[in-house]
Design a protein around this motif. Structure first.
Motif: not given
Lengths: 303, 303
Positions: A265, A270, A272-273, A288, A291, B289
């Motif tokens: 991430f 990112l 979302s994944a 996220i 994460v 990010d």
């Protein structure tokens, strides 16, 4: 975090602000202190008159009222922060005054050690009501702390697919992707136009939190690509999904470590994944916010 | 991170995968090793024949070709990771072979210590070309490492508002919100319908990275609310912006500390947040990010 100037310019707008939570905590501590004094006085005057008992009761109720008005204006994450910041007995006093509608959010938000003490004092009926507001992956997070009879009751309220999701989520090891994934996925086919997708989304009334992309799958639920909301918003509605979906995306496996997922991430920026199984079938997604929690836990472990 | 099974089921799809980067790194190290052997041999045979020189040259060029084909298939973030992993001299050899189109992304992505060594060997013209692909906030991040003549040239290519943004971004202290904010904001008025907003977005062709919400401002650019993309997608296009915008949102001030901002992102599970000045005017935004990078740096400092 917001200056007072901004609040003057648009007073109707309530802004989220961790400093508000800090301030609310101080106010609460002052109420709790006052209540403690009242209780000490009441205990000393063991042989107090009825009138004094009545007064103590009234004061007690006024304090409860005060606590409610301080706390129930806050974001559930701020209430969780406050509950974490108080010693056990004061935490219980405040928790009694938290509006039921926040129960689910707070139980999910609060640190494990504080959560146990909250659950301990809750009625089974209230726990069941709180769990009814949760998704399968959230119930799975909470399940180890719930009494067996509550879990049994909660299970009865789930659909068959939710029950399967709950079992699935509980089957993955603690530090795995499976343990942090959720099942809130929006799926579409690749041979439809964006217009069809937009109409479909509008029917959903609400999209899952942190939906920055939806997933393109075939009829066997195998993941073919991802379609970002921003891409969708700027493209011609006549375009086919297959023409705008991304073919280069990161996908996770439920048994990948959550630290590896966090690393990915971070590297690819990112939000979302998708999570796919050994056959390439879409089974969940990681977002996220989970994460960030993994990153925070790792950094706390280092402290 | 993706199993080979998935790749078999849909071979056309390139998935992002940090393990691919690890593998590419090993391949590169093997090529670099072979090239080193060739050079050692060539040096020993100081009096080598023309034919031997020719052969050494050919091998050298084949190795360069090999490096290019390994590296230029990767995501820029993976290339940055590889460059960070190599010792200085090998980093330079690989950097020479990286396609120009990745220069900007890699310079922005790579750790500060490695970035300096990359910039040192770049021609001013290449640096200027790379900076031309960057936003004002990105140029500001890079500026301390750039030669003055490059900065002067880059400034010439900016519009007046971009130049103002560059100056603004460079004026904030290192660990502040101002230092991590960008200027990629989509603004709308509150008295238009969602349909109008959707048409406007479509004209933009592309939305900034990590756009999960757009900002509602008045004619003086004062922030009135935020409108999430998901809310917009599920609402009736006839609805007015003012009826669906969120009034409870977190806003940051450019002089807030980046750690406080990170704390707020974590607590409220945010993807982006507006930055407003003392007068409530929207001047930038912070995205998740950047926050993840702040969290990572903090945790590395603890190590």
């Amino acid at each position: 975090m917001t200056g007072s100037v901004q609040e003057r310019t648009s007073p109707a707008v309530r802004r989220l602000d961790p400093e508000d939570a800090q301030l609310a905590l101080q106010k609460l501590q002052s109420v709790l202190k006052r209540q403690e004094v009242v209780e000490t006085l009441a205990q000393r005057q063991h042989e107090g008159s009825d009138r004094e008992d009545l007064l103590a009761n009234l004061t007690h109720r006024r304090h409860e009222q005060e606590i409610r008005s301080i706390i129930n204006n806050l974001h559930p994450a701020d209430i969780a922060f406050i509950l974490e910041s108080l010693p056990e007995n004061e935490r219980q006093i405040v928790w009694q005054q938290v509006s039921d509608e926040y129960d689910a959010d707070i139980l999910l938000e609060i640190e494990d050690w504080a959560r146990e003490s909250l659950i301990k004092t809750m009625e089974p009926a209230d726990l069941i009501a709180a769990a009814a507001n949760m998704d399968a992956d959230e119930i799975a997070d909470l399940a180890p702390d719930l009494p067996p009879e509550v879990i049994a009751e909660v299970q009865k309220g789930l659909t068959e697919s939710e029950r399967a999701q709950l079992l699935e989520a509980m089957g993955y090891p603690e530090d795995s992707v499976g343990a942090i994934m959720d099942f809130d996925m929006v799926r579409v086919r690749e041979d439809v136009s964006l217009e069809v997708v937009l109409r479909y989304l509008r029917r959903l009334q609400e999209l899952p939190d942190h939906t920055d992309q939806i997933f393109v799958v075939d009829r066997d639920d195998r993941l073919l690509g991802t379609l970002s909301l921003t891409r969708m918003l700027v493209s011609d509605p006549e375009t086919l999904v297959s023409d705008v979906m991304a073919a280069d995306y990161l996908s996770l496996h439920p048994l990948d470590s959550d630290a590896d997922a966090a690393n990915a991430f971070e590297r690819y920026d990112l939000v979302s994944a998708p999570v796919v199984d050994d056959y390439g079938r879409l089974i969940g997604r990681v977002t996220i916010d989970e994460v960030v929690d993994v990153l925070q836990e790792d950094s706390q472990e280092q402290e």
